[in-house]
Design a protein around this motif. Sequence first.
Motif, PDB file in Angstrom:
ATOM      1  N   GLU A 394       0.842  -1.060  -0.080  1.00 27.48           N
ATOM      2  CA  GLU A 394       0.001   0.119   0.067  1.00 27.48           C
ATOM      3  C   GLU A 394       0.899   1.375   0.030  1.00 27.48           C
ATOM      4  O   GLU A 394       0.616   2.409  -0.662  1.00 27.48           O
ATOM      5  CB  GLU A 394      -0.809  -0.146   1.284  1.00 27.48           C
ATOM      6  N   SER A 395       2.027   1.125   0.946  1.00 25.10           N
ATOM      7  CA  SER A 395       2.877   2.172   0.932  1.00 25.10           C
ATOM      8  C   SER A 395       3.466   2.779  -0.498  1.00 25.10           C
ATOM      9  O   SER A 395       3.884   3.803  -0.840  1.00 25.10           O
ATOM     10  CB  SER A 395       3.788   2.202   1.977  1.00 25.10           C
ATOM     11  N   PHE A 396       3.954   1.553  -1.266  1.00 26.35           N
ATOM     12  CA  PHE A 396       4.388   1.866  -2.445  1.00 26.35           C
ATOM     13  C   PHE A 396       3.546   2.451  -3.336  1.00 26.35           C
ATOM     14  O   PHE A 396       3.804   3.232  -4.286  1.00 26.35           O
ATOM     15  CB  PHE A 396       5.011   0.464  -2.956  1.00 26.35           C
ATOM     16  N   LYS A 397       2.176   1.975  -3.425  1.00 29.36           N
ATOM     17  CA  LYS A 397       1.210   2.537  -4.378  1.00 29.36           C
ATOM     18  C   LYS A 397       0.943   4.014  -4.181  1.00 29.36           C
ATOM     19  O   LYS A 397       0.939   4.821  -5.024  1.00 29.36           O
ATOM     20  CB  LYS A 397      -0.195   1.876  -3.958  1.00 29.36           C
ATOM     21  N   LEU A 398       1.009   4.368  -2.735  1.00 29.29           N
ATOM     22  CA  LEU A 398       0.890   5.918  -2.582  1.00 29.29           C
ATOM     23  C   LEU A 398       2.132   6.746  -2.853  1.00 29.29           C
ATOM     24  O   LEU A 398       1.978   7.731  -3.571  1.00 29.29           O
ATOM     25  CB  LEU A 398       0.760   5.876  -1.085  1.00 29.29           C
ATOM     26  N   GLN A 399       3.227   5.922  -2.719  1.00 32.07           N
ATOM     27  CA  GLN A 399       4.544   6.645  -3.071  1.00 32.07           C
ATOM     28  C   GLN A 399       4.523   6.868  -4.636  1.00 32.07           C
ATOM     29  O   GLN A 399       4.956   7.806  -5.416  1.00 32.07           O
ATOM     30  CB  GLN A 399       5.841   5.755  -2.655  1.00 32.07           C
ATOM     31  N   ALA A 400       4.055   5.878  -5.363  1.00 35.06           N
ATOM     32  CA  ALA A 400       4.258   5.721  -6.680  1.00 35.06           C
ATOM     33  C   ALA A 400       3.317   7.020  -7.250  1.00 35.06           C
ATOM     34  O   ALA A 400       3.627   7.638  -8.101  1.00 35.06           O
ATOM     35  CB  ALA A 400       3.413   4.539  -7.250  1.00 35.06           C
ATOM     36  N   MET A 401       2.159   7.060  -6.591  1.00 35.75           N
ATOM     37  CA  MET A 401       1.212   8.164  -6.994  1.00 35.75           C
ATOM     38  C   MET A 401       2.087   9.660  -6.690  1.00 35.75           C
ATOM     39  O   MET A 401       1.857  10.578  -7.615  1.00 35.75           O
ATOM     40  CB  MET A 401       0.011   8.148  -5.992  1.00 35.75           C
TER      41      MET A 401
END
Length: 457
Positions: A394-401
């Motif tokens: 989840e943290s990677f998804k947010l970071q990617a955004m």
Amino acid sequence: MTDGNDSPAPIAHLLACPRCDGRLQLDEERLSCPACTMQFPSVGRVPWLFAEPHATLGEWRVRIDAELADLVRRAADVQSAIARCERGSTAHRRLSLLLRGYQGQHAAVTDLMAPIRPPNLEAPLAAHLALRTRLPPSQGLMSYQANLHRDWAWGTDENRASIALVHGAMTNVPDGPLLVQGAGAGRLAYDIACARPQTTVVALDFNPLLLVAARINAGAAITQWEFPLAPRTVDDVAVERRLRVEQQADNLHFVLADALRAPFHAAQFTVVVTPWFVDVVSEDLATLARRINRLLATNGRWVIFGSLAFEHADPLERRSLPEVEDCIRESGFDVVTVTEAEIPYLQSPASRHGRVERVVAIGATKVRDVPSPPRHVALPDWLTLGNAPVPLLESFKLQAMTTRIYAFVMAMIDGRRSVKDMARLMDERKLMPRDEAEAAIRGFLIKMFDEANAPRR
Ligand SMILES: C[S@@+](CC[C@H](N)C(=O)[O-])C[C@H]1O[C@@H](n2cnc3c(N)ncnc32)[C@H](O)[C@@H]1O
């Protein structure tokens, strides 16, 4: 990488595989684990006993590269400042010395780290920054730069006070191998080895800065530049130091490894010293205490030394002295001595900055075995081995955004667009309503602007 000439033979019987705890084989000066079919390199004559030796080497290469790139950048900053000052002025003299220091330190680190970092392996600083491999100061090669100069150049008072306190905490222990975990630049281990010439002393750290101690103890003189925090005089902004010792300790041996996967057989040591270590290590004290218990023979002594400034994120782990003592007792030890004393701390003669610390030396005797904790896992396999899929956390998804939005904002900077123009574009792309976008872009650019103007020390 160069393989060592010094043999790990004198301590081979103590060493175990950091992966499976099994027996290591020593063949033509090379250590390997037959069970894991893994060869462990030597780096600058020091065994490199990490569970994933090649991944760890790669990681340190990247860190060292980033530190070298940073020195180049600092030198360039100073060079451009020199161009703006009058020749013969004090500023010119100060900056010229600083430039010489940065260039000299670049050469010194390149030379020192040659066993780890073959030449022509440089990656641009931008790549490190993008991949966040540039480490926070607490984890770099030179994080303990002041300790290095204290250890080998000017820290006589502190070094003497430290060894006296450590000695006081290991009275009445039978002779036998002694381990210093988190040995740093190595002086305390060296002083112990000199004071106890019959004792096999092993100095372990996971930072290749330990190579300084290994080289100095092998009779070399090492050049390092000191950059004091608050230089006393103009000539103190960068101080070239030759680090060496008169006397070599033949009973002192070095191991580069993770203390949380300490590559030793159980119950081999009579003393384990952890100087300024238990409070910086990433693991909680209770688990670490059980690991130390495993390393010690019954009646062996654990010596904890330092100021107990626990840095853990969990407030429960930021223990007071009585909580430390309780934890030690619960881990199979009897606390036999606790001494507190004020000692000088990192008081460089070239700096106006220097501290006095109220340190504590705890001597604890192992009275019983306790169950060993599971093997420490520093990083998941997908990171260390690199052949498993990177999980979409989840943290990677947010970071990617957020990274996409940052990239979009940075790409909009063309020397013509205003903050308002950019906010309008973000609105048009439906990334953010215009009013919100304006505040967000301003905030982001302020951060970038501040970072660009932040002093680099
Ligand atoms: C505060 S410094 C103290 C160094 C040295 N004992 C001294 O007194 O100057 C902590 C040391 O612990 C080392 N260290 C931290 N975690 C470690 C780990 N898991 N394995 C090995 N060394 C570690 C660091 O690299 C550093 O050298």
